[in-house]
Design a protein around this motif. Sequence first.
Motif, mmCIF file in Angstrom:
data_model
loop_
_atom_site.group_PDB
_atom_site.id
_atom_site.type_symbol
_atom_site.label_atom_id
_atom_site.label_comp_id
_atom_site.label_asym_id
_atom_site.label_seq_id
_atom_site.Cartn_x
_atom_site.Cartn_y
_atom_site.Cartn_z
ATOM 1 N N SER A 89 0.836 -1.216 0.000
ATOM 2 C CA SER A 89 0.000 0.000 0.000
ATOM 3 C C SER A 89 0.861 1.252 0.000
ATOM 4 C CB SER A 89 -0.882 0.026 1.251
ATOM 5 O OG SER A 89 -1.642 -1.151 1.332
ATOM 6 N N SER A 90 0.329 2.320 -0.542
ATOM 7 C CA SER A 90 1.030 3.588 -0.437
ATOM 8 C C SER A 90 0.237 4.565 0.439
ATOM 9 C CB SER A 90 1.274 4.194 -1.820
ATOM 10 O OG SER A 90 0.068 4.288 -2.532
ATOM 11 N N ILE A 91 -1.087 4.558 0.272
ATOM 12 C CA ILE A 91 -1.950 5.429 1.078
ATOM 13 C C ILE A 91 -3.162 4.629 1.514
ATOM 14 C CG2 ILE A 91 -3.435 7.471 1.063
ATOM 15 C CD1 ILE A 91 -1.645 8.687 -1.046
ATOM 16 N N LEU A 92 -3.540 4.765 2.796
ATOM 17 C CA LEU A 92 -4.782 4.151 3.272
ATOM 18 C C LEU A 92 -5.544 5.195 4.076
ATOM 19 C CD1 LEU A 92 -3.510 0.647 4.499
ATOM 20 C CD2 LEU A 92 -5.061 1.060 2.577
ATOM 21 N N ASN A 93 -6.768 5.443 3.691
ATOM 22 C CA ASN A 93 -7.632 6.364 4.440
ATOM 23 C C ASN A 93 -8.572 5.500 5.268
ATOM 24 O OD1 ASN A 93 -7.628 7.966 1.361
ATOM 25 N ND2 ASN A 93 -6.687 8.876 3.159
ATOM 26 N N LEU A 94 -8.383 5.539 6.589
ATOM 27 C CA LEU A 94 -9.072 4.592 7.464
ATOM 28 C C LEU A 94 -9.987 5.291 8.458
ATOM 29 C CD1 LEU A 94 -5.915 2.449 8.303
ATOM 30 C CD2 LEU A 94 -7.624 1.993 6.528
ATOM 31 N N THR A 95 -10.970 4.520 8.933
ATOM 32 C CA THR A 95 -11.739 4.944 10.098
ATOM 33 C C THR A 95 -11.486 3.877 11.159
ATOM 34 O OG1 THR A 95 -13.927 5.418 10.979
ATOM 35 C CG2 THR A 95 -13.842 3.877 9.152
ATOM 36 N N THR A 96 -11.341 4.303 12.411
ATOM 37 C CA THR A 96 -11.023 3.364 13.487
ATOM 38 C C THR A 96 -11.935 3.654 14.672
ATOM 39 O OG1 THR A 96 -9.476 4.684 14.807
ATOM 40 C CG2 THR A 96 -8.589 3.704 12.789
ATOM 41 N N ARG A 97 -11.827 2.848 15.722
ATOM 42 C CA ARG A 97 -12.678 3.127 16.875
ATOM 43 C C ARG A 97 -12.238 4.398 17.598
ATOM 44 N NH1 ARG A 97 -10.897 -2.030 19.768
ATOM 45 N NH2 ARG A 97 -12.717 -2.747 18.641
ATOM 46 N N HIS A 98 -11.101 4.973 17.224
ATOM 47 C CA HIS A 98 -10.664 6.256 17.786
ATOM 48 C C HIS A 98 -10.731 7.365 16.744
ATOM 49 C CE1 HIS A 98 -9.462 4.278 21.429
ATOM 50 N NE2 HIS A 98 -8.594 3.519 20.808
ATOM 51 N N GLY A 99 -11.472 7.149 15.674
ATOM 52 C CA GLY A 99 -11.607 8.181 14.651
ATOM 53 C C GLY A 99 -10.784 7.897 13.408
ATOM 54 N N ASP A 100 -10.680 8.901 12.572
ATOM 55 C CA ASP A 100 -10.070 8.699 11.253
ATOM 56 C C ASP A 100 -8.545 8.778 11.304
ATOM 57 O OD1 ASP A 100 -12.576 8.383 10.281
ATOM 58 O OD2 ASP A 100 -12.728 10.379 9.388
ATOM 59 N N LEU A 101 -7.941 7.876 10.552
ATOM 60 C CA LEU A 101 -6.483 7.763 10.513
ATOM 61 C C LEU A 101 -6.069 7.565 9.066
ATOM 62 C CD1 LEU A 101 -3.685 7.236 11.907
ATOM 63 C CD2 LEU A 101 -4.332 4.816 11.963
ATOM 64 N N ASP A 102 -5.201 8.442 8.594
ATOM 65 C CA ASP A 102 -4.671 8.304 7.232
ATOM 66 C C ASP A 102 -3.225 7.847 7.303
ATOM 67 O OD1 ASP A 102 -7.081 9.185 6.252
ATOM 68 O OD2 ASP A 102 -6.402 11.239 5.890
ATOM 69 N N LEU A 103 -2.927 6.769 6.615
ATOM 70 C CA LEU A 103 -1.554 6.273 6.528
ATOM 71 C C LEU A 103 -1.000 6.656 5.167
ATOM 72 C CD1 LEU A 103 -1.933 2.533 7.709
ATOM 73 C CD2 LEU A 103 -1.698 4.568 9.109
ATOM 74 N N THR A 104 0.146 7.310 5.158
ATOM 75 C CA THR A 104 0.806 7.639 3.893
ATOM 76 C C THR A 104 2.273 7.262 4.042
ATOM 77 O OG1 THR A 104 -0.706 9.520 3.684
ATOM 78 C CG2 THR A 104 1.154 9.461 2.177
ATOM 79 N N PHE A 105 2.703 6.283 3.286
ATOM 80 C CA PHE A 105 4.069 5.802 3.464
ATOM 81 C C PHE A 105 5.105 6.796 2.934
ATOM 82 C CE2 PHE A 105 1.639 2.039 4.297
ATOM 83 C CZ PHE A 105 2.351 1.460 5.344
ATOM 84 N N VAL A 106 4.771 7.478 1.853
ATOM 85 C CA VAL A 106 5.689 8.514 1.344
ATOM 86 C C VAL A 106 4.859 9.769 1.041
ATOM 87 C CG1 VAL A 106 7.478 9.092 -0.343
ATOM 88 C CG2 VAL A 106 7.148 6.701 0.322
ATOM 89 N N PRO A 107 4.661 10.610 2.067
ATOM 90 C CA PRO A 107 3.873 11.824 1.835
ATOM 91 C C PRO A 107 4.490 12.687 0.735
ATOM 92 C CG PRO A 107 4.270 11.473 4.178
ATOM 93 C CD PRO A 107 5.125 10.491 3.450
ATOM 94 N N ALA A 108 3.646 13.377 0.016
ATOM 95 C CA ALA A 108 4.107 14.240 -1.087
ATOM 96 C C ALA A 108 5.242 15.145 -0.617
ATOM 97 C CB ALA A 108 2.939 15.083 -1.584
ATOM 98 N N GLY A 109 6.252 15.285 -1.442
ATOM 99 C CA GLY A 109 7.335 16.216 -1.143
ATOM 100 C C GLY A 109 8.338 15.714 -0.120
ATOM 101 N N THR A 110 8.177 14.471 0.338
ATOM 102 C CA THR A 110 9.109 13.926 1.341
ATOM 103 C C THR A 110 9.629 12.566 0.860
ATOM 104 O OG1 THR A 110 7.651 12.480 2.679
ATOM 105 C CG2 THR A 110 7.491 14.860 3.070
ATOM 106 N N GLY A 111 10.620 12.073 1.577
ATOM 107 C CA GLY A 111 11.153 10.747 1.258
ATOM 108 C C GLY A 111 10.590 9.671 2.172
ATOM 109 N N GLY A 112 9.484 9.975 2.864
ATOM 110 C CA GLY A 112 8.863 8.984 3.739
ATOM 111 C C GLY A 112 9.400 9.034 5.159
ATOM 112 N N TYR A 113 9.158 7.975 5.904
ATOM 113 C CA TYR A 113 9.450 7.928 7.341
ATOM 114 C C TYR A 113 10.882 8.359 7.681
ATOM 115 C CZ TYR A 113 10.434 6.037 11.949
ATOM 116 O OH TYR A 113 10.843 5.890 13.253
#
Lengths: 168, 68
Positions: A89-113
């Motif tokens: 995956s590269s991006i996951l837009n999620l809903t969880t029991r604590h609300g919404d969580l977006d995972l982005t492995f390589v956010p735009a303009g960055t080299g990731g984590y």
Amino acid sequence: MSEARAFDPEGLLRALQEYGVAYVLIGGLAASLHGSPHVTTDADIAPSAERENLARLAAALEAIDARIRAPGVPDGLPFDRSAEMLSRSSILNLTTRHGDLDLTFVPAGTGGYEDLRRHAIEITIRGTRVVLAALADVIRSKEAAGREKDRLTLPALRKLLDEQRGRD
Amino acid sequence: MRGRSGSKRVRGGSAETEPCSQPIELDPAEIAQLERNLALTHAERLDQLVRAVAFIRAGQAELARRDE
């Protein structure tokens, strides 16, 4: 929508901490922590894509009942929360029991984590450890994303950055 | 998952900036988030904001302590 899925950033980030997930908090919540006046109701993270971390992330997503966010489906759509799936995956837009969580492995303009971690700030908020992207990195990713909603918040973020640099 | 296909256009603006006359594109995940927020009762929406703001203020205070 059930109140159980209302946004609770503390619960969300505590769950990541409990499972030992390596991540950097980016996006609107990171911007708010740096002083942005815009309040957001989701959390964006750039997780480490290391295999062991994906296993920990998969366990955390299971624990918080993460589902894919989709229009017309208040509680989200179930999906394969395995480390294997996360590795593809590269991006996951999620809903969880604590609300919404977006995972982005390589956010735009960055080299990731790894890139974001270099200048990230580690803080403990009410007992929860948070790895917060540097304001300059938050700005960099919003500039690169180039979405209208990001463009609207950028002037305030740049002003905050100027103030931060003036204090240093 | 975040893509332009299926996105909708809505009018938007910001209290801090000049009113935005251009339509803002929202992707399906953002539409889902809006739908869920709209489905909350007023009290639930306030609770959610209060919780978020309390966390943000605690974080800002922690950052300020680090800067001292």
